[in-house]
Design a protein around this motif. Sequence first.
Motif, mmCIF file in Angstrom:
data_model
loop_
_atom_site.group_PDB
_atom_site.id
_atom_site.type_symbol
_atom_site.label_atom_id
_atom_site.label_comp_id
_atom_site.label_asym_id
_atom_site.label_seq_id
_atom_site.Cartn_x
_atom_site.Cartn_y
_atom_site.Cartn_z
ATOM 1 N N LYS A 79 3.376 9.328 5.885
ATOM 2 C CA LYS A 79 2.229 9.194 6.787
ATOM 3 C C LYS A 79 1.567 7.821 6.662
ATOM 4 O O LYS A 79 1.020 7.303 7.630
ATOM 5 N N PHE A 80 1.603 7.226 5.484
ATOM 6 C CA PHE A 80 0.963 5.938 5.234
ATOM 7 C C PHE A 80 1.832 4.759 5.650
ATOM 8 O O PHE A 80 1.371 3.835 6.324
ATOM 9 N N ALA A 81 3.078 4.762 5.247
ATOM 10 C CA ALA A 81 3.960 3.607 5.427
ATOM 11 C C ALA A 81 4.469 3.514 6.866
ATOM 12 O O ALA A 81 4.691 4.539 7.517
ATOM 13 N N PRO A 82 4.668 2.293 7.354
ATOM 14 C CA PRO A 82 5.288 2.134 8.669
ATOM 15 C C PRO A 82 6.659 2.802 8.700
ATOM 16 O O PRO A 82 7.345 2.879 7.677
ATOM 17 N N SER A 83 7.073 3.262 9.864
ATOM 18 C CA SER A 83 8.303 4.070 9.982
ATOM 19 C C SER A 83 9.574 3.309 9.637
ATOM 20 O O SER A 83 10.593 3.921 9.346
ATOM 21 N N ASN A 84 9.539 1.962 9.634
ATOM 22 C CA ASN A 84 10.743 1.195 9.294
ATOM 23 C C ASN A 84 10.996 1.127 7.789
ATOM 24 O O ASN A 84 12.034 0.648 7.361
ATOM 25 N N LEU A 85 10.051 1.602 6.983
ATOM 26 C CA LEU A 85 10.191 1.492 5.529
ATOM 27 C C LEU A 85 10.781 2.757 4.913
ATOM 28 O O LEU A 85 10.425 3.864 5.296
ATOM 29 N N SER A 86 11.670 2.557 3.963
ATOM 30 C CA SER A 86 12.244 3.652 3.183
ATOM 31 C C SER A 86 11.759 3.501 1.751
ATOM 32 O O SER A 86 11.544 2.381 1.274
ATOM 33 N N THR A 123 -11.086 25.722 -8.543
ATOM 34 C CA THR A 123 -11.003 24.974 -9.793
ATOM 35 C C THR A 123 -9.782 24.059 -9.749
ATOM 36 O O THR A 123 -8.709 24.493 -9.322
ATOM 37 N N PRO A 124 -9.913 22.809 -10.201
ATOM 38 C CA PRO A 124 -8.719 21.953 -10.309
ATOM 39 C C PRO A 124 -7.755 22.530 -11.347
ATOM 40 O O PRO A 124 -8.186 22.953 -12.417
ATOM 41 N N ALA A 125 -6.469 22.529 -11.026
ATOM 42 C CA ALA A 125 -5.465 23.071 -11.937
ATOM 43 C C ALA A 125 -4.516 21.996 -12.474
ATOM 44 O O ALA A 125 -4.003 22.119 -13.581
ATOM 45 N N PHE A 126 -4.290 20.935 -11.693
ATOM 46 C CA PHE A 126 -3.285 19.938 -12.058
ATOM 47 C C PHE A 126 -3.546 18.672 -11.257
ATOM 48 O O PHE A 126 -3.892 18.744 -10.074
ATOM 49 N N ILE A 127 -3.375 17.505 -11.887
ATOM 50 C CA ILE A 127 -3.433 16.226 -11.176
ATOM 51 C C ILE A 127 -2.316 15.313 -11.678
ATOM 52 O O ILE A 127 -1.853 15.444 -12.821
ATOM 53 N N ALA A 128 -1.893 14.399 -10.823
ATOM 54 C CA ALA A 128 -0.873 13.423 -11.192
ATOM 55 C C ALA A 128 -0.853 12.282 -10.186
ATOM 56 O O ALA A 128 -1.295 12.446 -9.043
ATOM 57 N N PHE A 129 -0.338 11.136 -10.616
ATOM 58 C CA PHE A 129 -0.113 10.002 -9.731
ATOM 59 C C PHE A 129 1.384 9.750 -9.644
ATOM 60 O O PHE A 129 2.075 9.719 -10.658
ATOM 61 N N CYS A 130 1.863 9.561 -8.432
ATOM 62 C CA CYS A 130 3.273 9.289 -8.172
ATOM 63 C C CYS A 130 3.420 7.849 -7.715
ATOM 64 O O CYS A 130 2.600 7.354 -6.933
ATOM 65 N N SER A 131 4.450 7.172 -8.196
ATOM 66 C CA SER A 131 4.767 5.826 -7.726
ATOM 67 C C SER A 131 5.990 5.901 -6.822
ATOM 68 O O SER A 131 7.046 6.377 -7.243
ATOM 69 N N LEU A 132 5.820 5.467 -5.597
ATOM 70 C CA LEU A 132 6.922 5.362 -4.637
ATOM 71 C C LEU A 132 7.271 3.892 -4.506
ATOM 72 O O LEU A 132 6.375 3.045 -4.417
ATOM 73 N N ILE A 133 8.558 3.573 -4.502
ATOM 74 C CA ILE A 133 9.001 2.192 -4.380
ATOM 75 C C ILE A 133 9.751 2.028 -3.068
ATOM 76 O O ILE A 133 10.719 2.743 -2.800
ATOM 77 N N VAL A 134 9.294 1.061 -2.260
ATOM 78 C CA VAL A 134 9.936 0.766 -0.985
ATOM 79 C C VAL A 134 11.236 0.026 -1.261
ATOM 80 O O VAL A 134 11.275 -0.920 -2.062
ATOM 81 N N THR A 135 12.314 0.465 -0.608
ATOM 82 C CA THR A 135 13.637 -0.112 -0.849
ATOM 83 C C THR A 135 13.979 -1.236 0.135
ATOM 84 O O THR A 135 14.981 -1.911 -0.050
ATOM 85 N N ASN A 136 13.162 -1.451 1.132
ATOM 86 C CA ASN A 136 13.377 -2.548 2.083
ATOM 87 C C ASN A 136 13.131 -3.882 1.390
ATOM 88 O O ASN A 136 12.399 -3.953 0.406
ATOM 89 N N PRO A 137 13.691 -4.966 1.952
ATOM 90 C CA PRO A 137 13.364 -6.299 1.420
ATOM 91 C C PRO A 137 11.866 -6.579 1.557
ATOM 92 O O PRO A 137 11.210 -6.083 2.480
ATOM 93 N N LEU A 138 11.331 -7.376 0.632
ATOM 94 C CA LEU A 138 9.895 -7.668 0.613
ATOM 95 C C LEU A 138 9.376 -8.214 1.948
ATOM 96 O O LEU A 138 8.261 -7.892 2.358
ATOM 97 N N ASP A 191 4.972 -4.440 5.196
ATOM 98 C CA ASP A 191 3.620 -4.768 5.647
ATOM 99 C C ASP A 191 2.837 -3.458 5.679
ATOM 100 O O ASP A 191 2.923 -2.702 6.647
ATOM 101 N N PHE A 192 2.118 -3.200 4.592
ATOM 102 C CA PHE A 192 1.369 -1.946 4.500
ATOM 103 C C PHE A 192 0.119 -1.999 5.380
ATOM 104 O O PHE A 192 -0.523 -3.042 5.483
ATOM 105 N N PRO A 193 -0.227 -0.863 5.968
ATOM 106 C CA PRO A 193 -1.478 -0.815 6.732
ATOM 107 C C PRO A 193 -2.679 -0.826 5.792
ATOM 108 O O PRO A 193 -2.545 -0.598 4.588
ATOM 109 N N GLU A 194 -3.846 -1.067 6.345
ATOM 110 C CA GLU A 194 -5.070 -1.019 5.547
ATOM 111 C C GLU A 194 -5.305 0.421 5.106
ATOM 112 O O GLU A 194 -5.135 1.361 5.879
ATOM 113 N N LEU A 195 -5.672 0.589 3.865
ATOM 114 C CA LEU A 195 -5.960 1.909 3.310
ATOM 115 C C LEU A 195 -7.460 2.150 3.414
ATOM 116 O O LEU A 195 -8.248 1.387 2.845
ATOM 117 N N VAL A 196 -7.853 3.185 4.146
ATOM 118 C CA VAL A 196 -9.267 3.485 4.351
ATOM 119 C C VAL A 196 -9.598 4.808 3.667
ATOM 120 O O VAL A 196 -9.139 5.869 4.096
#
Length: 131
Positions: free
Chosen positions: A11-18, A70-85, A89-94
């Motif tokens: 939902k965040f990343a442009p559709s051309n990014l994997s 009640t909160p039961a679980f939290i975590a942060f996930c790192s996703l790495i874009v496989t396209n060339p740098l 072009d990430f959109p603004e995060l609001v």
Amino acid sequence: MDANAGIAGVKFAPSNLSFVTAGYDHVQFLSPLKQNEIVKCTSYVTGANRRAIEVFTKFEKQDKLTREITPAFIAFCSLIVTNPLNEIDFPELVAETTEEKYLVATYSERLKKRQAELQVNKSILAHLEKH
């Protein structure tokens, strides 16, 4: 959890990014889940830098009888874009809610810790025995 985080990334990343899942950190089990509770999983992007996207996931439980949430679980996930740098072009995060604003504002602190942990991991990997 990974599928939910992936949906947030799509939902965040442009559709051309994997992208692929690179890891999870700050994993915290806060409260056990019981049979009389409804579980809700929520994921959203909390930061992006160069080719990395950070996604926060939380599981909340609601007691069917008392309706207490009640909160039961939290975590942060790192996703790495496989396209060339040059294609990234990430959109603004609001951030909208107080929770989102806090997590987006503290992204750079977590990024620095994650980068330091990657250096430690490289050292560990250099010393692993190959069987």
